[in-house]
Design a protein around this motif. Sequence first.
Motif, mmCIF file in Angstrom:
data_model
loop_
_atom_site.group_PDB
_atom_site.id
_atom_site.type_symbol
_atom_site.label_atom_id
_atom_site.label_comp_id
_atom_site.label_asym_id
_atom_site.label_seq_id
_atom_site.Cartn_x
_atom_site.Cartn_y
_atom_site.Cartn_z
ATOM 1 N N LEU A 185 0.960 -1.417 0.098
ATOM 2 C CA LEU A 185 -0.067 0.245 0.081
ATOM 3 C C LEU A 185 1.156 1.250 -0.058
ATOM 4 O O LEU A 185 1.242 1.473 0.524
ATOM 5 C CB LEU A 185 -0.949 0.358 1.291
ATOM 6 N N TYR A 186 0.338 2.107 -0.921
ATOM 7 C CA TYR A 186 0.858 3.425 -1.363
ATOM 8 C C TYR A 186 -0.201 4.471 -0.928
ATOM 9 O O TYR A 186 -0.620 4.271 -1.799
ATOM 10 C CB TYR A 186 1.825 2.982 -2.525
ATOM 11 N N SER A 187 0.885 5.493 0.071
ATOM 12 C CA SER A 187 0.081 6.486 0.188
ATOM 13 C C SER A 187 0.597 7.909 0.137
ATOM 14 O O SER A 187 1.694 7.823 0.906
ATOM 15 C CB SER A 187 -0.539 6.193 1.208
ATOM 16 N N LYS A 188 0.071 9.077 -0.786
ATOM 17 C CA LYS A 188 0.746 10.233 -1.126
ATOM 18 C C LYS A 188 -0.329 11.104 0.477
ATOM 19 O O LYS A 188 0.216 11.760 0.989
ATOM 20 C CB LYS A 188 -0.320 11.484 -1.825
ATOM 21 N N LEU A 189 -1.500 10.545 1.194
ATOM 22 C CA LEU A 189 -2.966 11.708 1.863
ATOM 23 C C LEU A 189 -1.935 10.011 3.451
ATOM 24 O O LEU A 189 -1.253 9.371 3.515
ATOM 25 C CB LEU A 189 -3.625 10.574 2.001
ATOM 26 N N PRO A 190 -2.090 12.019 4.835
ATOM 27 C CA PRO A 190 -1.035 10.880 6.529
ATOM 28 C C PRO A 190 -2.113 9.308 5.996
ATOM 29 O O PRO A 190 -3.455 9.606 5.450
ATOM 30 C CB PRO A 190 -1.739 11.693 6.772
ATOM 31 N N VAL A 191 -1.313 8.310 6.528
ATOM 32 C CA VAL A 191 -2.286 7.232 7.688
ATOM 33 C C VAL A 191 -1.929 7.035 8.445
ATOM 34 O O VAL A 191 -0.763 7.534 9.504
ATOM 35 C CB VAL A 191 -1.258 6.243 6.683
ATOM 36 N N HIS A 197 -2.028 -17.197 6.201
ATOM 37 C CA HIS A 197 -1.322 -16.411 5.254
ATOM 38 C C HIS A 197 -2.010 -15.846 4.157
ATOM 39 O O HIS A 197 -0.941 -15.208 2.855
ATOM 40 C CB HIS A 197 -0.625 -18.266 4.260
ATOM 41 N N VAL A 198 -2.960 -15.256 4.886
ATOM 42 C CA VAL A 198 -3.869 -14.544 3.832
ATOM 43 C C VAL A 198 -3.839 -13.022 4.627
ATOM 44 O O VAL A 198 -4.790 -13.395 5.626
ATOM 45 C CB VAL A 198 -5.492 -14.829 3.173
ATOM 46 N N PRO A 199 -2.777 -12.375 4.029
ATOM 47 C CA PRO A 199 -3.585 -10.133 4.648
ATOM 48 C C PRO A 199 -4.453 -9.541 4.122
ATOM 49 O O PRO A 199 -5.439 -9.952 3.195
ATOM 50 C CB PRO A 199 -2.233 -10.368 4.681
ATOM 51 N N SER A 200 -5.381 -9.404 5.317
ATOM 52 C CA SER A 200 -5.543 -7.488 4.397
ATOM 53 C C SER A 200 -5.173 -6.033 5.005
ATOM 54 O O SER A 200 -4.206 -6.719 6.097
ATOM 55 C CB SER A 200 -6.750 -7.425 4.846
ATOM 56 N N ILE A 201 -5.487 -5.956 4.767
ATOM 57 C CA ILE A 201 -5.031 -4.101 5.630
ATOM 58 C C ILE A 201 -6.466 -3.348 5.231
ATOM 59 O O ILE A 201 -7.069 -2.859 5.092
ATOM 60 C CB ILE A 201 -3.945 -3.477 4.085
ATOM 61 N N HIS A 202 -6.144 -2.581 6.746
ATOM 62 C CA HIS A 202 -7.644 -1.718 7.502
ATOM 63 C C HIS A 202 -6.620 -0.321 8.062
ATOM 64 O O HIS A 202 -5.524 -0.650 8.629
ATOM 65 C CB HIS A 202 -8.234 -2.500 8.776
ATOM 66 N N ALA A 203 -7.238 1.105 6.612
ATOM 67 C CA ALA A 203 -5.519 1.999 7.461
ATOM 68 C C ALA A 203 -7.201 3.083 7.395
ATOM 69 O O ALA A 203 -7.803 3.023 6.861
ATOM 70 C CB ALA A 203 -5.183 2.235 6.643
ATOM 71 N N GLN A 204 -6.867 4.427 8.367
ATOM 72 C CA GLN A 204 -7.553 5.170 8.137
ATOM 73 C C GLN A 204 -6.067 6.839 7.790
ATOM 74 O O GLN A 204 -4.771 7.013 7.603
ATOM 75 C CB GLN A 204 -7.618 6.015 9.142
ATOM 76 N N LEU A 205 -7.002 7.223 6.322
ATOM 77 C CA LEU A 205 -6.724 8.530 5.214
ATOM 78 C C LEU A 205 -6.886 9.668 5.344
ATOM 79 O O LEU A 205 -8.507 9.567 6.066
ATOM 80 C CB LEU A 205 -5.974 7.446 3.843
ATOM 81 N N ILE A 206 -5.928 10.758 5.546
ATOM 82 C CA ILE A 206 -7.153 11.215 5.521
ATOM 83 C C ILE A 206 -6.443 11.919 4.648
ATOM 84 O O ILE A 206 -5.755 12.877 3.780
ATOM 85 C CB ILE A 206 -6.042 12.087 7.221
ATOM 86 N N LEU A 207 -7.486 13.155 4.256
ATOM 87 C CA LEU A 207 -7.893 13.943 2.767
ATOM 88 C C LEU A 207 -7.107 15.186 3.024
ATOM 89 O O LEU A 207 -6.964 15.371 4.170
ATOM 90 C CB LEU A 207 -9.071 13.280 2.002
#
Length: 360
Positions: free
Chosen positions: A175-181, A193-203
């Motif tokens: 996961l690559y983000s220009k927005l703050p995470v 063996h199967v990951p997922s991602i959860h993050a808060q992004l700041i617009l």
Amino acid sequence: MKWIELTFLGYSILIVLASFINLLRIDYWWIRMWDFPHLQLTALAFLGLCGWLIWVHHYNWPNYLVPIFLGAAMVYQAWMIVPYTRVHQVQVPPVQVSDSGQAGHDLAEISLLIANILMENNRYGDILQLAQQQNPDIILILEANEGWCQALKPLEPHYPHRLLHPMDNTYGMLLYSKLPVQNPKLRFLIENHVPSIHAQLILKNGQSIHFFGVHPEPPSPTEHYRSTERDAELVMVGREARRLKDPVIVAGDLNDVAWSHTTRLFQRISGLLDPRVGRGLFNTYHAQYFFVRWPLDHIFVSKHFRLVHIERMPACGSDHFPMFVTLQLNAAANTPTDLPKPDEDDLEEAAEKVDKAKED
């Protein structure tokens, strides 16, 4: 009965069985695989019906059942596919032209590029070029191993916020983000063996949104003999999305098609909307074979968003086409009111899927 009549009778039986077998609520891969080729089955049913009308001229029992069966299959396939055509009402409203030029609206936008790159693929430059051309706020790379992680290092100066987890089992995620995470989490909801991602992004306008990146294991003879684990992971993400009050985006390769029972259950559980509804199929798999294509890569959004742009990107050496979407936080006006909602049967089925996956 002539041989040609027997041939069409057998053909129609096979097409009808393939068209309706997915209605069985059985998790084994050899049942769930028939969730996918509805567009292809529509074409095969149409060809069979045309051939029957051209070459068969005697309508004795059971001959007359052939056009009835094939017609029923075509009607059912159309019912599944029509929502993903322009004749259907959209689920995610478009950005109004009058709004797009207003000050501050660009600060409420987020653009996202999703690419299942196929781990064995080595066309690294194609992905880098695509990222440079589209310049998205968020890039989600699926099936990434350490080689891909190193090859995509030129992205890092432009994407200071990252969550990188390469793996050699085709389930690595970058996961690559220009927005703050904020609060980025790599999670293993069902299988270790199967990951997922959860993050808060700041617009750019300061609004926080929740982002889920998913890539559950598919039911197939080479991956997993059943769909239970995939379904359970989607249900768990859907439950979490419904509980959140902030805007939500769920994106990734769901290893499931948009019209399947599982994906529609996910929408009812989560309350999320599909920007493809009313706009197109956006088939992303298989990139090399036009005759076996269906929508496997998805972006689902909460009611807070309007759609600015959605597009399937050119092939980049993978068996998947990348997807690009630009969204804008929705004003209170014109917010959809007919959001997907689960009934008691949905909630019971969802609970059963999660329990079954965790027990095993």
